[in-house]
Write a protein that holds these residues in place. Structure first.
Motif, PDB file in Angstrom:
ATOM      1  N   PHE A  39       0.837  -1.202   0.000  1.00 36.13           N
ATOM      2  CA  PHE A  39       0.000   0.000   0.000  1.00 36.13           C
ATOM      3  C   PHE A  39       0.868   1.246   0.000  1.00 36.13           C
ATOM      4  O   PHE A  39       2.056   1.197   0.289  1.00 36.13           O
ATOM      5  N   ASP A  40       0.246   2.363  -0.344  1.00 38.63           N
ATOM      6  CA  ASP A  40       0.838   3.689  -0.211  1.00 38.63           C
ATOM      7  C   ASP A  40      -0.117   4.502   0.652  1.00 38.63           C
ATOM      8  O   ASP A  40      -1.210   4.032   0.991  1.00 38.63           O
ATOM      9  N   ILE A  41       0.290   5.720   1.008  1.00 42.37           N
ATOM     10  CA  ILE A  41      -0.548   6.522   1.901  1.00 42.37           C
ATOM     11  C   ILE A  41      -0.852   7.895   1.306  1.00 42.37           C
ATOM     12  O   ILE A  41      -0.090   8.416   0.490  1.00 42.37           O
ATOM     13  N   ALA A  42      -1.981   8.442   1.739  1.00 44.41           N
ATOM     14  CA  ALA A  42      -2.390   9.788   1.337  1.00 44.41           C
ATOM     15  C   ALA A  42      -2.918  10.503   2.574  1.00 44.41           C
ATOM     16  O   ALA A  42      -3.672   9.928   3.357  1.00 44.41           O
ATOM     17  N   ILE A  43      -2.506  11.756   2.746  1.00 47.12           N
ATOM     18  CA  ILE A  43      -2.905  12.538   3.913  1.00 47.12           C
ATOM     19  C   ILE A  43      -3.285  13.948   3.465  1.00 47.12           C
ATOM     20  O   ILE A  43      -2.691  14.491   2.535  1.00 47.12           O
ATOM     21  N   VAL A  44      -4.276  14.511   4.151  1.00 42.22           N
ATOM     22  CA  VAL A  44      -4.733  15.864   3.851  1.00 42.22           C
ATOM     23  C   VAL A  44      -4.439  16.757   5.053  1.00 42.22           C
ATOM     24  O   VAL A  44      -4.760  16.410   6.185  1.00 42.22           O
ATOM     25  N   ASN A  45      -3.836  17.902   4.774  1.00 42.46           N
ATOM     26  CA  ASN A  45      -3.598  18.921   5.800  1.00 42.46           C
ATOM     27  C   ASN A  45      -4.563  20.073   5.527  1.00 42.46           C
ATOM     28  O   ASN A  45      -4.458  20.732   4.497  1.00 42.46           O
ATOM     29  N   TYR A  46      -5.493  20.291   6.459  1.00 44.66           N
ATOM     30  CA  TYR A  46      -6.481  21.364   6.293  1.00 44.66           C
ATOM     31  C   TYR A  46      -5.975  22.711   6.795  1.00 44.66           C
ATOM     32  O   TYR A  46      -6.700  23.695   6.761  1.00 44.66           O
ATOM     33  N   ALA A  59       3.762  11.223   8.509  1.00 47.95           N
ATOM     34  CA  ALA A  59       3.348  10.419   7.350  1.00 47.95           C
ATOM     35  C   ALA A  59       4.508  10.277   6.366  1.00 47.95           C
ATOM     36  O   ALA A  59       4.782   9.178   5.866  1.00 47.95           O
ATOM     37  N   ARG A  60       5.179  11.374   6.097  1.00 49.43           N
ATOM     38  CA  ARG A  60       6.309  11.334   5.154  1.00 49.43           C
ATOM     39  C   ARG A  60       7.454  10.468   5.686  1.00 49.43           C
ATOM     40  O   ARG A  60       8.091   9.732   4.923  1.00 49.43           O
ATOM     41  N   TYR A  66       9.412   2.955   5.166  1.00 50.61           N
ATOM     42  CA  TYR A  66       8.852   1.714   4.635  1.00 50.61           C
ATOM     43  C   TYR A  66       8.806   1.688   3.098  1.00 50.61           C
ATOM     44  O   TYR A  66       8.197   0.802   2.515  1.00 50.61           O
ATOM     45  N   LYS A  67       9.450   2.681   2.480  1.00 49.13           N
ATOM     46  CA  LYS A  67       9.558   2.758   1.013  1.00 49.13           C
ATOM     47  C   LYS A  67       8.182   2.768   0.334  1.00 49.13           C
ATOM     48  O   LYS A  67       7.912   1.994  -0.584  1.00 49.13           O
TER      49      LYS A  67
END
Length: 163
Positions: A39-46, A59-60, A66-67
């Motif tokens: 899997f990969d990840i996606a995050i939102v900063n409001y 997150a980064r 974990y590549k």
């Protein structure tokens, strides 16, 4: 610990985790790692809390360690009807990534407490039995499959996993 039918959907597929750096999505992150789910990840900063910058950094760092790919969106939703606006921004972002990078599944860390809260909100709105059933572990969407592999777990179980 992950729901078994959800695991079957995730194996050998391209998965995107909706990550917030909170307890729920962090527990899911490590459960996926333990199960060797790719899997990969996606995050939102409001941009509404100072701590949000730290969450994006976390997150980064996890992605680098974990590549994994880490997709980040900086956005400022309209404060009026914030929850609905933020949700729309978030899911538009995820859908764009899914389409552009050919992901099969979007994973969220919704758990039993979220399911109950959703059901109570629907009940208060006068929803019928179909609407009250609500969240499923796996839901097909037009462009992806939404997977909630923690729906059977209470938040306290997730906290124990992180200890």
């Amino acid at each position: 610990m992950l729901e078994q039918n959800s695991l079957k959907v995730l194996k050998n597929k391209k998965n995107l985790l909706a990550f917030s750096a909170g307890v729920d999505s962090t527990a899911l992150f490590f459960l996926l790692q333990d199960q060797k789910i790719v899997f990969d990840i996606a995050i939102v900063n409001y941009n509404l809390r100072e701590k949000a910058k730290e969450e994006v950094l976390y997150a980064r760092e996890l992605a680098k360690k974990y590549k994994l790919k880490c997709f980040v969106l900086d956005s400022t939703p309209d404060i009026k009807n914030f929850e609905a606006n933020a949700r729309q921004i978030r899911y538009d972002f995820f859908t764009t990534i899914i389409k552009e990078d050919s992901y099969n599944n979007l994973l969220t860390a919704h758990h039993l407490g979220d399911r109950f809260e959703w059901m109570m909100m629907q009940f208060c709105k006068g929803a019928g039995s179909v609407e009250l059933l609500g969240m499923d572990f796996v839901e097909k969407n037009n462009s992806y499959t939404l997977v909630r592999p923690l729906l059977h777990l209470d938040k306290s179980e997730l906290l124990l996993y992180l200890e």
